[in-house]
Design an enzyme around this catalytic site. Sequence first.
Site, short mmCIF file in Angstrom:
data_model
loop_
_atom_site.label_atom_id
_atom_site.label_comp_id
_atom_site.label_asym_id
_atom_site.label_seq_id
_atom_site.Cartn_x
_atom_site.Cartn_y
_atom_site.Cartn_z
N ASP A 259 -44.73 -27.63 -10.97
CA ASP A 259 -44.63 -26.74 -9.81
C ASP A 259 -45.49 -27.26 -8.67
O ASP A 259 -46.71 -27.12 -8.69
CB ASP A 259 -45.05 -25.32 -10.20
CG ASP A 259 -44.91 -24.35 -9.04
OD1 ASP A 259 -44.19 -24.67 -8.08
OD2 ASP A 259 -45.52 -23.27 -9.12
N LYS B 267 -48.68 -26.14 -2.82
CA LYS B 267 -50.00 -25.80 -3.35
C LYS B 267 -51.03 -26.81 -2.84
O LYS B 267 -50.71 -27.97 -2.60
CB LYS B 267 -49.98 -25.87 -4.89
CG LYS B 267 -49.11 -24.84 -5.57
CD LYS B 267 -49.13 -25.05 -7.08
CE LYS B 267 -48.24 -24.06 -7.79
NZ LYS B 267 -48.77 -22.69 -7.75
N ASP C 263 -47.08 -25.13 -16.22
CA ASP C 263 -46.38 -23.94 -15.72
C ASP C 263 -45.16 -23.61 -16.57
O ASP C 263 -44.42 -22.69 -16.26
CB ASP C 263 -45.98 -24.14 -14.26
CG ASP C 263 -45.81 -22.83 -13.51
OD1 ASP C 263 -46.39 -21.82 -13.95
OD2 ASP C 263 -45.10 -22.81 -12.49
N GLU D 77 -41.53 -19.10 -7.53
CA GLU D 77 -40.24 -19.54 -8.08
C GLU D 77 -40.03 -19.09 -9.52
O GLU D 77 -38.90 -18.97 -9.98
CB GLU D 77 -40.13 -21.07 -7.99
CG GLU D 77 -40.79 -21.86 -9.11
CD GLU D 77 -42.29 -21.65 -9.23
OE1 GLU D 77 -42.80 -21.69 -10.37
OE2 GLU D 77 -42.96 -21.45 -8.19
N ARG E 168 -40.46 -16.21 -10.98
CA ARG E 168 -39.73 -14.94 -11.08
C ARG E 168 -38.26 -15.10 -10.73
O ARG E 168 -37.42 -14.32 -11.18
CB ARG E 168 -40.41 -13.89 -10.20
CG ARG E 168 -40.37 -14.16 -8.72
CD ARG E 168 -41.44 -13.39 -7.97
NE ARG E 168 -42.76 -13.92 -8.23
CZ ARG E 168 -43.88 -13.41 -7.70
NH1 ARG E 168 -43.83 -12.35 -6.91
NH2 ARG E 168 -45.05 -13.95 -7.98
#
Length: 505
Positions: free
Chosen positions: A274, A281, A292, A353, A355
């Site tokens: 991610d 990030k 992740d 992302e 969810r």
Amino acid sequence: MNIIVETGDPYVIGSEALIVPVFQQDKGIELDPIVDDEFRLQVASLAEDSRFVGKRGTTLIIPSLGRIAAKRLILAGVGESGELSAESIRRAWGAATTAARSAGAKRVTSVYPPASETLDLTASVAAAASSATMATYRFTEHFGSVKVASPRNDVESLAFAGSADLAAMVGRGIETGVAVGAGVNLARDLSNQPASVLTPVEMARIAKKVAEDSGLEIRVFDEEGLEALSAEAMLTVGRGSKNPPRMIHLIWRPDEADDSTPQIGIVGKCITFDTGGYSIKPTDGMVDMKGDMAGGAAVLGVMSAIRALDVPVIVHCVICAAENMISGDAFRPGDVITGMNGVTMEVLSTDAEGRLVLADGLVYTARQGVREMIDVATLTGAKVVALGSQTVALFSNDDSLANRLLNAADAAGEPMWRLPLSEHLESQIEGEVADIKNTGGRAGGAITAALFLQHFCEGVPWAHLDIAGSNRSNKATAYTPKGATGVGVRTLLEYLESANSDGTV
């Protein structure tokens, strides 16, 4: 490490270390007869000098000097006798096995662990065997010439020794405990793998191997299959990467299953890396993002152990695997995605992302006919702020399901706390150009993420386990080395194994 049962007196069986449990005492320690009174008194004196009183998870190593067959004696503190629990056993045997390894012991014996009215011998041995399996875990696949050439101490065998009359019970405990520990270690292996190795396609390959080994049904949905399912969220999150997304569906059916057998769904978020997408990030926040996918790793770890535990219900495991990268094809803030159930989602942050992929996974799972379902995900930093890094956050739309999960977590030794699905926070994810937004801001962030997921439960009793922070440990504990923890595996196995014990799912 090979774990076996051996009949006979553990004090006369040759090994490099013998593990003996000790209950906590205010003054001195009480020992079972160890060969002779003189040696027992010497051991007690050494324990007093070392201020070892049998506190849970503490150990004391004593050279045997030929007084018993083992080269050294490892006293393992299990805490107070009136508070004996599976967690007491896990901490004691985890610490003792680790101490044996540090001392260079390769062949280790152990007396049978203690039992009580609430913890029978089989369950006690299962806790000890699972802990020993987890405590000696190491991730070494990518060691190079320097570390491979370095000398390493590894425990090669652990034999639980004692009365032949109890050997069958001990053997059953070993089988269960090793399966649970191996399931946790599989989840750790997957979570420790670099993202360059563990892509969504590789995750699907590993899942196929687990299915083959465990006699599970499996179906893997590629891009074409996801398109046919109208799994737009999965496709959208994964389209920015050259590594395409995969939805993986494994099914466990007990041999005696029929149309009346309850069905349960477990869903894992599996973002194999991610970046945050265009909501990128910072560097420090990206370092551990190979992990992740810990939710997907946990549910696959569960499925690897499910046959050994003979889980009495049908289990549907759905893994939502994708890589969230940046490219000309990546999704953007402001995009709108339509879920499988028609709910539209406005993207405010491409870093929310997880969810999105879970939205498709939950709808798909609900439509398999499950009576209840649980998702596991490293979902929010807000959970870590609320509960710290060790405690799992539980959200649920069903009190019975929530209570059974809390009981399972307590039995498994995985701290868990229920947080509310506060309806007044629903307004924070109300969409402006779509039904809902994929983030509700910082305030109550773990709750609004769960509220988002609730839109995709299709009326099925559901629980959400936010394992953010809990999926990694920065320091070693009794049976959890530094790195990926495999959190969630033990709780879900405990929950599934007892799913029918009270006549409910």
